[in-house]
Motif scaffolding. Structure first.
Motif, mmCIF file in Angstrom:
data_model
loop_
_atom_site.group_PDB
_atom_site.id
_atom_site.type_symbol
_atom_site.label_atom_id
_atom_site.label_comp_id
_atom_site.label_asym_id
_atom_site.label_seq_id
_atom_site.Cartn_x
_atom_site.Cartn_y
_atom_site.Cartn_z
ATOM 1 N N THR A 297 2.256 25.926 58.460
ATOM 2 C CA THR A 297 3.712 26.036 58.583
ATOM 3 C C THR A 297 4.348 24.658 58.504
ATOM 4 O O THR A 297 5.351 24.458 57.815
ATOM 5 C CB THR A 297 4.087 26.718 59.916
ATOM 6 O OG1 THR A 297 3.503 28.015 59.960
ATOM 7 C CG2 THR A 297 5.601 26.864 60.041
ATOM 8 N N TRP A 298 3.762 23.685 59.207
ATOM 9 C CA TRP A 298 4.270 22.327 59.136
ATOM 10 C C TRP A 298 4.136 21.768 57.729
ATOM 11 O O TRP A 298 5.026 21.045 57.248
ATOM 12 C CB TRP A 298 3.540 21.411 60.119
ATOM 13 C CG TRP A 298 3.977 19.996 59.953
ATOM 14 C CD1 TRP A 298 5.172 19.452 60.325
ATOM 15 C CD2 TRP A 298 3.255 18.950 59.301
ATOM 16 N NE1 TRP A 298 5.239 18.122 59.957
ATOM 17 C CE2 TRP A 298 4.073 17.799 59.321
ATOM 18 C CE3 TRP A 298 1.995 18.882 58.704
ATOM 19 C CZ2 TRP A 298 3.669 16.593 58.773
ATOM 20 C CZ3 TRP A 298 1.595 17.678 58.158
ATOM 21 C CH2 TRP A 298 2.430 16.549 58.193
ATOM 22 N N ALA A 299 3.042 22.111 57.047
ATOM 23 C CA ALA A 299 2.855 21.641 55.672
ATOM 24 C C ALA A 299 3.999 22.131 54.779
ATOM 25 O O ALA A 299 4.485 21.394 53.913
ATOM 26 C CB ALA A 299 1.516 22.123 55.120
ATOM 27 N N SER A 300 4.446 23.359 54.997
ATOM 28 C CA SER A 300 5.583 23.890 54.225
ATOM 29 C C SER A 300 6.860 23.120 54.553
ATOM 30 O O SER A 300 7.626 22.750 53.654
ATOM 31 C CB SER A 300 5.783 25.377 54.533
ATOM 32 O OG SER A 300 4.674 26.139 54.118
ATOM 33 N N LEU A 301 7.091 22.872 55.840
ATOM 34 C CA LEU A 301 8.269 22.114 56.260
ATOM 35 C C LEU A 301 8.246 20.703 55.674
ATOM 36 O O LEU A 301 9.242 20.227 55.127
ATOM 37 C CB LEU A 301 8.313 22.010 57.787
ATOM 38 C CG LEU A 301 8.858 23.203 58.575
ATOM 39 C CD1 LEU A 301 8.668 22.952 60.061
ATOM 40 C CD2 LEU A 301 10.310 23.431 58.257
ATOM 41 N N HIS A 302 7.099 20.055 55.782
ATOM 42 C CA HIS A 302 6.976 18.684 55.298
ATOM 43 C C HIS A 302 7.128 18.622 53.781
ATOM 44 O O HIS A 302 7.787 17.709 53.254
ATOM 45 C CB HIS A 302 5.620 18.108 55.716
ATOM 46 C CG HIS A 302 5.399 16.706 55.248
ATOM 47 N ND1 HIS A 302 6.150 15.641 55.709
ATOM 48 C CD2 HIS A 302 4.517 16.186 54.343
ATOM 49 C CE1 HIS A 302 5.733 14.527 55.124
ATOM 50 N NE2 HIS A 302 4.754 14.819 54.293
ATOM 51 N N GLY A 303 6.549 19.581 53.081
ATOM 52 C CA GLY A 303 6.655 19.588 51.624
ATOM 53 C C GLY A 303 8.088 19.717 51.154
ATOM 54 O O GLY A 303 8.532 18.984 50.253
#
Length: 199
Positions: free
Chosen positions: A162-168
């Motif tokens: 989920t954080w990877a999606s936010l960061h991307g």
């Protein structure tokens, strides 16, 4: 206007140095920030910043650490006020992306190679980053329990992806890949729908 050093207490100077460093970083980038320029900007002796930060790397780490503390405080405040609801999750997504865009220089330090690969993260920064992520994973678990997020994996794995999606998405916005505000809003809403369980 520069402020005379006699007006400072120890704690006040530390925060004033961080504030000034953040401003220099925003206007001139990492390359334009130096301990000497910082001292001149605040109006203290050239040696004064070294009483608070060992070197430029330590200063950059302190700026990144402050960013993580702000991120953790935002998450805790939203979750405390709204509980483990989809509204709280949605608000945090928007707040995360807004912080990344409005403080892109600090965000770059928090997650970029300047410190983590080319520099040397301090123990304080590492602890702050870990603490922030642990808070994120904790709330991911609560959002899973309340049905907001999927339960098809552990809170750690869901938290990471989920954080990877936010960061991307934050990086795409910061780097100007998607400058259109309307398009950005639609992308955020779609990402939230993708991340949340179907209800």
């Amino acid at each position: 206007m520069k402020t005379s050093k006699k007006h400072y207490h120890h704690g006040d100077l530390n925060q004033s140095l961080l504030n000034a460093a953040s401003l220099i970083l925003r206007n001139e980038g990492v390359e334009g920030l130096s301990m000497r320029k910082l001292a001149d900007q605040v109006g203290v002796s050239r040696t004064a910043p070294y009483h608070h930060f060992k070197d430029k790397n330590a200063l950059l780490c302190s700026l990144a650490e402050a960013g993580f503390k702000q991120q953790q405080a935002d998450l805790q405040a939203l979750a405390d006020n709204s509980g483990a609801t989809r509204e709280a999750f949605t608000q945090y997504v928007y707040r995360y992306l807004a912080y990344a865009q409005n403080h892109s220089e600090i965000y770059d330090l928090m997650f970029g190679r300047t410190i983590w690969k080319a520099g040397e993260p301090t123990a304080e920064l590492q602890n702050s980053a870990k603490s922030t992520f642990k808070t994120w994973v904790y709330w991911i678990g609560l959002w899973q329990e309340s049905g907001v997020l999927t339960q098809n994996n552990t809170s750690l794995r869901i938290g990471q992806t989920t954080w990877a999606s936010l960061h991307g998405l934050a990086r795409l916005m910061i780097d100007g890949v998607y400058p259109d505000q309307t398009g950005q809003s639609e992308m955020v809403e779609q990402m939230i729908r993708n991340l949340c369980s179907h209800q």
